[in-house]
Each structure stands twice: as structure tokens, then as C-alpha cells.
Design an enzyme around this catalytic site. Structure first.
Site, PDB file in Angstrom:
ATOM      1  N   HIS A  14       0.809  -1.212   0.000  1.00 25.43           N
ATOM      2  CA  HIS A  14       0.000   0.000   0.000  1.00 25.43           C
ATOM      3  C   HIS A  14       0.842   1.262   0.000  1.00 25.43           C
ATOM      4  O   HIS A  14       0.385   2.297  -0.477  1.00 25.43           O
ATOM      5  CB  HIS A  14      -1.023  -0.028   1.131  1.00 25.43           C
ATOM      6  N   ARG A  36     -11.264   2.227  -5.086  1.00 22.21           N
ATOM      7  CA  ARG A  36     -11.095   1.395  -3.883  1.00 22.21           C
ATOM      8  C   ARG A  36     -11.957   1.995  -2.769  1.00 22.21           C
ATOM      9  O   ARG A  36     -11.506   2.866  -2.031  1.00 22.21           O
ATOM     10  CB  ARG A  36      -9.633   1.401  -3.438  1.00 22.21           C
ATOM     11  N   ARG A  55     -15.235  -0.760  -6.951  1.00 19.37           N
ATOM     12  CA  ARG A  55     -15.062  -2.055  -6.288  1.00 19.37           C
ATOM     13  C   ARG A  55     -15.758  -2.001  -4.937  1.00 19.37           C
ATOM     14  O   ARG A  55     -15.528  -1.065  -4.159  1.00 19.37           O
ATOM     15  CB  ARG A  55     -13.579  -2.343  -6.076  1.00 19.37           C
ATOM     16  N   GLU A  69      -8.139 -12.147  -8.836  1.00 18.09           N
ATOM     17  CA  GLU A  69      -7.005 -11.971  -7.920  1.00 18.09           C
ATOM     18  C   GLU A  69      -6.536 -13.315  -7.375  1.00 18.09           C
ATOM     19  O   GLU A  69      -5.539 -13.392  -6.674  1.00 18.09           O
ATOM     20  CB  GLU A  69      -7.424 -11.100  -6.731  1.00 18.09           C
ATOM     21  N   ASN A  82      -1.847  -7.465  -8.150  1.00 16.47           N
ATOM     22  CA  ASN A  82      -1.130  -7.426  -6.867  1.00 16.47           C
ATOM     23  C   ASN A  82      -1.446  -8.683  -6.057  1.00 16.47           C
ATOM     24  O   ASN A  82      -0.561  -9.404  -5.609  1.00 16.47           O
ATOM     25  CB  ASN A  82      -1.534  -6.205  -6.037  1.00 16.47           C
ATOM     26  N   ASP A  83      -2.739  -8.926  -5.865  1.00 12.36           N
ATOM     27  CA  ASP A  83      -3.114 -10.117  -5.113  1.00 12.36           C
ATOM     28  C   ASP A  83      -2.900 -11.375  -5.944  1.00 12.36           C
ATOM     29  O   ASP A  83      -2.575 -12.434  -5.404  1.00 12.36           O
ATOM     30  CB  ASP A  83      -4.578 -10.021  -4.645  1.00 12.36           C
ATOM     31  N   ARG A 116       2.205 -10.034   0.271  1.00  8.54           N
ATOM     32  CA  ARG A 116       2.605  -8.784  -0.386  1.00  8.54           C
ATOM     33  C   ARG A 116       3.133  -7.749   0.586  1.00  8.54           C
ATOM     34  O   ARG A 116       3.677  -6.722   0.188  1.00  8.54           O
ATOM     35  CB  ARG A 116       1.467  -8.218  -1.230  1.00  8.54           C
ATOM     36  N   CYS A 168      -6.132  -3.777 -13.270  1.00  8.10           N
ATOM     37  CA  CYS A 168      -6.151  -2.631 -12.359  1.00  8.10           C
ATOM     38  C   CYS A 168      -5.100  -2.782 -11.265  1.00  8.10           C
ATOM     39  O   CYS A 168      -5.014  -1.962 -10.373  1.00  8.10           O
ATOM     40  CB  CYS A 168      -7.536  -2.431 -11.764  1.00  8.10           C
TER      41      CYS A 168
END
Ligand code: PEP
Ligand code: MG
Length: 556
Positions: free
Chosen positions: A186, A288, A325, A415, A438-439, A449, A486
Site C-alpha cells: 500500500h 477502492r 469495487r 485476484e 497485486n493479489d 505482499r 487494475c
């Protein structure tokens, strides 16, 4: 230059400024005994620290105004509570140090509050902050949380949690450097959202002295300690040169032969909208929404509050796509009212859609709020669910959307590898896919992560990740549906070309990356991107994949 450190550059640009460390979240002073003769002096220190912290909180409240002022003034009152002070003095009289007495007295009060009903329990976080501030002052260490500074600075942290980042003043943070974290942590995402340079996974970051001047190159991952005048000038020149190169491409995202790849923005709320519009985003590819929920972990924001925030975003994109989302809580974004606190592996537990399906009223309220927010607006609303594993998850989400009468396209994030591998089946329930790389990397490589030590595996150039992207994009193409990216992979200009070559239909990223990606796409034809994608997938590792794609695109 005296010292050059190297980490992972995750947000472009150069920042030069003084180091300020993010204070440790919890300070527990050692429980050591003091002689009785010192008690009076310690009590004086405690009183002084309390007074100074209260004055500081009041002053900050005055500066902030509005709701923040009420919160800060209430905290100042908490700090000065006479009963608390009496307890602190009692503890010092029987041998505690001032800092330990404050720590113990406020911890006892904390235990009382947390058992005293919902409203008071909600004040526990405020009390913790007061305790940490007083203890930090007594120990002479940086204040916990975001640094207190009126001057711009480069923020150094072990890593940043979404809750910390909400408090950052974008006008003061010149850049970020973190010891932990990877390209998808993040800290990296926030840096890109703020458009400030950032380097993550930098060994030794936490040892940089407070106030040291450093230069951060977010493109190369280099951090120069105490750069001289010549070095600063050289860095400024390189940064200006890179920026100038961007001016060449404008307008919608497309390859040089006109294959369109819409460039969308990732946002966390209305505050990110101006930068997205300024960067020429063709809409929002990932809103988000959890940032709206993280302010208060004890309850969801009201439907009316949600409508207000969503509408502010939707209004900014007339005739554009906005992909929202639904709440993605859990793992690194825990919410007391929604996600379990006792899971051995929260990233593999009840998070994302799983938590929402366990709390259908939270999902229903959010979907209703989105429906009301979009009413009468000329926006193309799309809604997607995070952490979808299979067709059953996709069906449950689509059903929840239909039940509230939401007029929008419904989609899911990919994801989890199972969702990519079975994309055709998932697409029987929804209208689009959005790859959360990312996930997807986290779950493909079994690599948390948030852990810097495994950041090698989060490199989105890993061929296994590219294979999964290809499978999902191919399934969407066969079904005549969209498949965007994304995750942070979309913000790497070279990788963006490879993703387009893999058949991805849109790219969504932090606004600051849009010009870089636009410029890269505009240099190559779709066929070149496809060849680069094949070369990358044929490689055996991330670095080789990157080199292979680079080789194809530069005509080597
Ligand atoms: C992702 O996982 O790629 C994603 C976009 O979601 P987040 O980073 O918010 O988990
Ligand atoms: Mg995700």
C-alpha cells in the site's frame, strides 16, 4: 555522493528533502523501578508532558478546523483528565518511571473503555494515540504515526498501512522510502496516488538519521544520502528530461497503429479525482471504496454518507466509465465490524467478497448507495467484487447486485489463480473481468505482499503471472467481454505494452503513471506488443521476461 542505497523504484520522479521517520505505533516503556527520592521529579515530568501534548492537540485542532478540531480537542481533554493524572502520580509514588506510569494508567483506562459499550469502545483508538504521544514525548522519540512537521519531508517507514496513509498531508510529503513492502504494497500504491516518488524494500531505510537530506529516484530505486550540489543538479536534469519525453503523447490510450487501450485511473476517493482528470484518465478503472470505511473500524459509514461520496466521484466523469469495487476488507485492511480478528492467515481467510457475503446487509447498503448515487447521472457505472474464487462467488455477487435493482455492469476481480484458470466459467455470471495483479501475484507465488523479503516474487514480470493474465484475457475475448488490469502491473510502461499484447482491454493505474504508459503504448504497434508478450512468456524469470520484451520492442 557519499552513499547510494538501492531499493525498488515504485513511483516515478525525483524527490530531495529531509528524512522524517514514521513513529512506532506502540511504545511500551520498560517497567523499571526508580528510587523514591526521584518520584517528585518524575511526577513533574509527567505533568509537563501531558500539558505539552494537550496544547499540541489543541493547536492542531485549531489549524485543522471542522470535525477534526472536535476530535483533537476531545483528545486533549482526555489527556488532561484529573483522575488519570492522579493515577499516574500514584504509580510514580510507588516506583514507576513517568513514561511507564502514563503507559500503565492509560492502559487501565483503555481496558475500562473497551468494555463500556459501543460508543466508548470507539474512543479506544483516540486514547491509544494520546497515550503514545505522551509516552513518546517523555522518551524523547518521534511522535507515533505521521511525523509532526510544517516543512515538506521525505517520509521513511518500515511500511505504511492504509490507516496511516489517510492522515498524510500530500502537501508535505515529497516522497516515500520504506524498508519493507514491495511494488504492490500500500505504500507503493499510495505514492502513485499522490504522484510522489517512492522507493520500497530499501534495506537500511529505518537507520537513516532524522533530518538527513536524501534524494529519492523513484524510477531507478536509488536513494542518495547527503547528495552534493552537482549531484542534485544532475538529478534535476534527468527528471526534467524524463518529464519532457512524456509531452509527446496525448489523448486516449492507443498503440501506434490505433488499437485502443483505454487508460483509466485507480482512485481511493474524491480527493484523487482532480489528478485523474488532469492526467487525462478516460474514466476510473478501480475505485477502492474501502478507504471510506477505514476511518471507523467499528461501523460502516451510513448509506447517506456513502451516496454523497460516490456521487462526488461519479459526477466528475460524465459519459465515462467508473468501475467501483465494493468493500475489500480483511488481511492488511481489517475492519472490526466485518472481518475476523483471530485468523491464523488473514490473507487466506474471510476477506473481500467472502466477508461481504457473511454480512449481506453491508453489501446491500453499499450497492443501494451506489445505485442512488448514479441516479440521473450520465455515467457508465460498473461494479465489481474483490477476491472472487469461482463461479459460485461471481453468481452470489451478481445476485446481490440484481436484488437491489442496481443498473450497472457487474464484474469481478481476478485476484485468485482459480478465477483466472476458470475465467470462462466465471464469465457465465458477469460481464467483465478486472485483473488485480497485486493479489494475483501474492496468491500465485504464495508470497505475502506485505513482506519485503519475498518482494522478488511480486515482480509482475514473472512469466507465471503473465500466463494467468493471458488465460483470463483470452477467455474474455472469446466471450466478447472486457478484461482490464487494475493491479500495479498496469503502471509499468513497458509491461503495459506486454499486457496489451496479451489481449488486455484496458489499463487502470495511479493517475501519475498515465502519461508514462500513454507515451509507451503510442510507440509500438499491436503486433509488436504481441511479439513482446510472447517473448516475455517464453522466459524463465521476471528479469529475463523484461529483457526479452525490451529486446523485441527496441528491435534488437
Ligand atoms: C490487486 O490486488 O491487484 C488490486 C488492484 O487490489 P488491491 O491492491 O487494492 O488489493
Ligand atoms: Mg487486491
Amino acid at each position: 555522493m557519499k552513499t547510494t542505497l538501492r531499493g525498488l523504484g515504485v513511483s516515478h520522479g525525483v524527490a530531495i528533502g529531509q528524512v522524517r521517520h514514521m513513529g512506532t505505533a506502540l511504545l511500551e516503556p520498560p517497567a523499571k523501578q526508580i528510587p523514591v527520592a526521584e518520584a517528585q521529579r518524575e511526577q513533574g515530568r509527567a505533568r509537563q508532558a501531558v500539558k505539552a501534548v494537550a496544547a499540541d492537540l489543541n493547536a492542531r485542532g485549531h489549524l485543522a478546523g471542522g470535525e477534526a478540531q472536535h476530535v483533537l480537542e476531545a483528545q486533549a481533554l482526555m489527556a488532561q483528565d484529573p483522575e488519570l493524572m492522579a493515577d499516574v502520580e500514584r504509580r510514580i509514588a510507588v516506583g514507576s518511571t513517568a513514561e511507564r506510569a502514563v503507559y500503565d494508567a492509560l492502559s487501565a483506562y483503555r481496558a475500562l473503555l473497551s468494555g463500556a459499550g459501543e460508543y466508548l469502545a470507539g474512543r479506544v483508538a483516540d486514547l491509544d494515540d494520546v497515550r503514545n504521544r505522551i509516552v513518546a514525548r517523555l522518551l524523547g522519540v518521534p511522535m507515533p504515526g505521521v511525523p509532526d512537521s510544517d516543512e515538506p519531508y521525505v517520509l521513511i517507514a518500515r511500511d505504511l498501512a492504509p490507516a496511516d496513509t489517510a492522515l498524510l498531508d500530500p502537501g508535505l510529503v515529497l516522497g516515500f522510502v520504506t524498508e519493507e513492502g514491495g511494488p504492490t504494497s500500500h505504500s507503493a500504491i499510495l505514492a502513485r496516488a499522490l504522484g510522489v516518488p517512492a522507493v520500497v524494500a530499501l534495506t537500511g531505510a529505518c537507520e537513516l538519521g532524522e533530518g538527513t537530506v536524501i534524494a529519492v529516484d523513484g524510477s531507478t530505486g536509488e536513494v542518495f544520502v547527503e547528495p552534493g550540489a552537482d549531484e542534485r543538479a544532475e538529478l534535476a536534469r534527468v527528471a526534467a528530461e524524463r518529464k519532457a519525453a512524456l509531452g509527446a503523447a496525448t489523448g486516449p490510450g492507443a498503440t501506434s497503429d490505433g488499437h485502443k487501450v483505454p487508460l483509466l485511473a485507480n482512485i481511493g476517493g474524491p480527493a484523487d479525482v482532480p489528478a485523474a482528470v488532469a492526467a487525462g484518465a478516460e474514466g476510473v478503472g478501480l475505485f477502492r471504496t474501502e478507504f471510506l470505511f477505514l476511518d471507523d473500524s467499528t461501523a460502516a459509514p451510513s448509506e447517506a454518507r456513502q451516496v454523497e461520496v460516490y456521487r462526488e466521484v461519479l459526477e466528475a466523469f460524465p459519459e465515462r466509465r467508473v468501475v467501483v469495487r465494493v468493500l475489500d476488507a480483511g488481511a492488511d485492511k481489517p475492519l472490526d465490524f466485518l472481518t475476523p480478528s483471530d485468523e491464523p492467515n488473514p490473507a487466506l481467510g474471510v476477506r473481500g467478497l467472502r466477508a461481504l457475503l457473511d454480512h449481506p446487509e453491508v453489501l446491500r447498503t453499499q450497492l443501494r448507495a451506489l445505485s442512488k448515487a448514479a441516479e440521473g447521472l450520465p455515467v457508465y457505472l460498473e461494479v465489481m467484487a474483490p477476491m472472487v474464487a469461482d463461479r459460485a462467488d461471481a453468481r452470489a455477487f451478481a445476485r446481490a447486485c440484481r436484488e437491489v435493482g442496481l443498473e450497472a455492469k457487474f464484474g469481478v476481480m481476478v485476484e485468485i489463480p482459480s478465477a483466472a484458470l476458470r475465467a470462462r466459467s466465471v464469465l457465465k455470471e458477469v460481464e467483465f473481468l478486472s485483473l488485480g495483479t497485486n493479489d494475483l501475484a501474492q496468491y500465485t507465488f504464495a508470497a505475502d505482499r506485505q513482506v519485503g523479503a519475498v518482494s522478488r516474487l511480486h515482480d509482475p514480470w514473472q512469466p507465471a503471472l503473465l500466463d494467468l493474465v493471458s488465460v483470463a484475457a483470452e477467455a474474455a475475448r472469446a466471450g466478447g467481454k472486457g478484461c482490464g488490469v487494475c493491479g500495479e502491473a498496469a503502471s509499468d510502461p513497458l509491461l503495459a505494452c506486454v499486457l496489451a499484447g496479451l489481449g488486455v482491454s484496458s489499463l487502470s493505474m495511479g493517475a501519475a503513471s498515465i502519461p508514462y504508459v500513454r507515451a509507451a503504448l503510442a510507440k509500438y504497434t499491436l503486433a509488436q506488443c504481441e511479439r513482446a508478450a510472447s517473448a516475455a512468456r517464453a522466459a524463465d524469470g521476471a528479469a529475463e521476461a523484461r529483457a526479452a520484451a525490451q529486446g523485441v520492442l527496441s528491435g534488437e
